[in-house]
Each structure stands twice: as C-alpha cells, then as structure tokens.
Design an enzyme around this catalytic site. Structure first.
Site, PDB file in Angstrom:
ATOM      1  N   PHE A 166      58.774 112.728  52.309  1.00 58.13           N
ATOM      2  CA  PHE A 166      58.069 111.986  51.260  1.00 58.13           C
ATOM      3  C   PHE A 166      57.164 110.951  51.881  1.00 58.13           C
ATOM      4  O   PHE A 166      57.286 110.631  53.060  1.00 58.13           O
ATOM      5  CB  PHE A 166      59.066 111.318  50.298  1.00 58.13           C
ATOM      6  CG  PHE A 166      60.131 110.500  50.980  1.00 58.13           C
ATOM      7  CD1 PHE A 166      59.931 109.152  51.218  1.00 58.13           C
ATOM      8  CD2 PHE A 166      61.334 111.072  51.388  1.00 58.13           C
ATOM      9  CE1 PHE A 166      60.917 108.385  51.848  1.00 58.13           C
ATOM     10  CE2 PHE A 166      62.315 110.310  52.019  1.00 58.13           C
ATOM     11  CZ  PHE A 166      62.099 108.973  52.249  1.00 58.13           C
ATOM     12  N   TYR A 175      59.359  99.478  61.806  1.00 57.49           N
ATOM     13  CA  TYR A 175      60.318  99.158  60.749  1.00 57.49           C
ATOM     14  C   TYR A 175      61.641  98.568  61.223  1.00 57.49           C
ATOM     15  O   TYR A 175      62.407  98.072  60.410  1.00 57.49           O
ATOM     16  CB  TYR A 175      60.566 100.404  59.895  1.00 57.49           C
ATOM     17  CG  TYR A 175      59.331 100.801  59.133  1.00 57.49           C
ATOM     18  CD1 TYR A 175      58.964 100.134  57.971  1.00 57.49           C
ATOM     19  CD2 TYR A 175      58.497 101.814  59.594  1.00 57.49           C
ATOM     20  CE1 TYR A 175      57.819 100.472  57.275  1.00 57.49           C
ATOM     21  CE2 TYR A 175      57.343 102.168  58.913  1.00 57.49           C
ATOM     22  CZ  TYR A 175      57.006 101.486  57.759  1.00 57.49           C
ATOM     23  OH  TYR A 175      55.862 101.815  57.079  1.00 57.49           O
TER      24      TYR A 175
END
Length: 392
Positions: A392, A101
């Site tokens: 999450f 990322y």
C-alpha cells in the site's frame, strides 16, 4: 515528491469514493501544499491469530524545496496522535527510504523477497490433485479471490485487510491515473469437493529468442489454504505454454516452494530485504493481543519516539509483561526495569519477524538484569514467520 507527473483530475475522480479525507494531512506554505501524510484503517493479524486495529500509512511526501524543515516530523506527530485517539494499536507502512522512519518509532517487522523459477528445469513431487479453472477477472473472479484471502489473512501473522480500491486496481478496474491498468489472468484451484482453496493472479511479459518462446510469467498474487493448493497453483504456473520463467515478488524468503520441486535449485530467492514496518501506539494492548510460544515475565522500559510540532520525540513507558502460551498480560508499572529498549526495536520484533537482539543494535539498549535481553528475545520469537503480501 515521488518524481512523477500523474493526471491529477483523474486521481481526484478515481479516489474520491475511497479515500477518507479525515485521515489526510497536509503542510502548507501560504496556500500551497508542501507536504502530505495519509492513512487508512485496516486490521493486522498478530501471532496467535487475533486481529488488531491499525493505521496503514501512505502518501508521505515533502516538496524537494522544503526538505529539512521539520515538516515530516510535524505531520507524523499529528497522525500518530490521531491514531491513538482512534484506538488504533499500531501504525504500519512500507518505507521508500530505509533511514527515515526509525526516528519516529517504526521498526522493520517483516521480510520480503522475489522468487524466480526456471520452469523448464524441474518437475514437482507427487501427482497433481484437485482441479484448476481460469475465471474471468470481473466481480465474480474478484469475489472468489477475496474469499480465499480473507480466510488466509486471519491466520497469517502480519497480513492485513485489503481495501476495496486495492481489489479494483488488482483486477484492472481501478482507473488509469497511476500507470497502466492490469490486464492479466486469474486461476483458482478447487479441492476434491469442488471448493476453491487457492488462487493466483498473473500476467505475462513477452520474450522470444531465436524464434523460440521464452516468456516470463509474473505472479501478481498467490494465496492457498493448504499445501496441495499451494503446490497445485505453482505447478500450473510452471506449465503454462510459452513460459520459460516464473517470477513472483513480495513473497517471503522462507517460501516452501523449493521443497515441492524435484530440482530445488530451479527456484531462487533474490532482492531480500525488509517489508512492512510497525510502530506500536498502545503498547500494553499490543503486547497482550499476541500469543507467545514461551513463558516469561519481564519488565520493559520502552523509549517512545513519536514526532511533534516542537520536535520533541521521546517519552518512556514501563511495562510488566507476563506471557505464556495461553495468553499474556501487560500493564504499566513502577517496578525497576529489566531491560530498556527503543520503541522501534519493539515494533520490529513484535510480529516475530525480527530478533529483538538484532533490532536493538540500531539505537542501543540497557540491560539492567543479566540475561534480560536474551529472555526477551526468546519471548518475542515465533516458529512461523510473519509475512505481508498486501502492498500500500
């Protein structure tokens, strides 16, 4: 993509009421999905106690037969453009693989660790205060825990709002499409006035050796609104009958637990590594939203990496940042920059969890005025470290 074979019909049934399908992206080859990218709306607390709108990224996958074809780049570009249109200042995520990322402008902004406490090797300083109560793990218990977390998260940098589906899963009521439903216990701590000021959610892994109980208590979630509540909850967990070891994951390596123990060596931090990653979309708004513990004026040039259908990922924004403990202004400018840095480095340092001087190493920096990096590094540093407990 995640090397799993879940029950798809169950997933559809369980998540349909909770997922915003307008925030789901898919790549197709013919009529078959070959890549996915999803987000949900949250808010993130920044240094100083303000909350900013953020997009929590999850469900990122590409079929193993379609790797290295630019699918993830195009999906990320679509979501990032949509996030800016929604007015979300940042995107946040947990990375299953570290190298992915940074090329899209994300930086590792928090640190996480697992703590192991030898329950038989220590006591706690001072007397026990307040009272403890086991609550049912139904809607009543969930509401009590939610109230504590809501009060805690708005003062903890990097913590985020939790979704209803997360609470349902945390309390074993979210279905069974992914793994075994949680079956554990909820303990709350009450202060002298009877108000709940902390909770711990936990389960136990059974272990016996030579006919002696050596069970491991796993802390799934623990939050407290003060030192007495924090120490009281840990004291309780360490005192549960048949428990020899207490383990807590997704905590902060700077946890204060050892200082409450008569034998600080009984608590050991391990598996220390990066936690939540941050990418800033509206950089002027993000820099103006947080508080600074020092005063400085610096002109930053930020290399923005985004992802897009043509593979182009770079842009530049030049900002004049005027910061002091009372507030900050950040505005686009045509002034000559003091320092050029990568957007991922800014994302890493934004919450105060990483030093800017370290975050710039991966992609480099240009210092146009002597000492600019040191000044910017000191500006973004914070006394209290950020920590995100919500996965999450």
């Amino acid at each position: 993509g995640f090397l799993d074979r879940p029950d798809i019909p169950k997933i559809v049934e369980e998540v349909r009421p909770h997922w915003d399908l307008n925030r789901c992206w898919a790549a197709f080859t013919g009529d078959r999905i070959c890549g996915t990218f999803r987000s949900w709306a949250t808010e993130m607390t920044v240094p100083g106690g303000r909350q900013v709108k953020a997009a929590a990224i999850t469900g990122v996958s590409v079929l193993p037969t379609h790797r290295r074809q630019g699918i993830l780049t195009r999906l990320a570009g679509a979501e990032h453009r949509a996030a800016r249109e929604r007015g979300e200042i940042a995107s946040i995520l947990y990375a299953s693989e570290y190298p992915i990322y940074g090329r899209f402008g994300y930086g590792p902004a928090t640190v996480a660790a697992a703590w192991t406490l030898d329950a038989s090797a220590t006591d706690f300083h001072g007397p026990a205060r307040g009272s403890l109560e086991l609550l049912p793990t139904d809607e009543t218990g969930e509401a009590a825990a939610r109230d504590v977390l809501e009060a805690w998260r708005v003062r903890q940098p990097a913590e985020i709002w939790r979704r209803p589906i997360t609470w349902l899963s945390d309390f074993g009521r979210g279905g069974s499409s992914w793994g075994t439903p949680w079956k554990g216990f909820l303990v709350v701590r009450r202060d002298d006035a009877g108000a709940i000021d902390g909770y711990a959610r936990y389960h136990v892994e059974e272990k016996w050796e030579q006919r002696q109980p050596r069970n491991v208590l796993i802390v799934d979630d623990l939050h407290a609104l003060g030192d007495e509540a924090y120490a009281g909850l840990w004291r309780y967990l360490a005192s549960v009958d048949w428990v020899a070891t207490v383990k807590a994951e997704r905590r902060h390596p700077g946890e204060r637990l050892p200082w409450f123990l008569t034998n600080a060596r009984a608590a050991v931090a391990s598996d220390v590594g990066e936690g939540m990653w941050v990418k800033l979309h509206d950089i002027p708004a993000a820099l103006a939203a947080r508080a600074y513990e020092r005063e400085a004026t610096v002109v930053l040039e930020i290399v923005v990496r985004d992802g897009g259908p043509d593979g182009a990922t770079e842009g530049r924004v030049r900002l004049a940042l005027d910061a002091n403990p009372d507030g900050a202004t950040a505005r686009e400018t045509d002034l000559d920059p003091d320092l050029t840095i990568d957007g991922g480095a800014l994302g890493a340092a934004y919450l105060g969890g990483a030093r800017l001087r370290d975050a710039v190493i991966a992609r480099g920096w240009d210092e146009h005025r002597p000492g600019a990096l040191a000044r910017a590094d000191a500006l973004f540093a914070t006394l209290d470290p950020p920590w995100t407990s919500t996965f999450f």
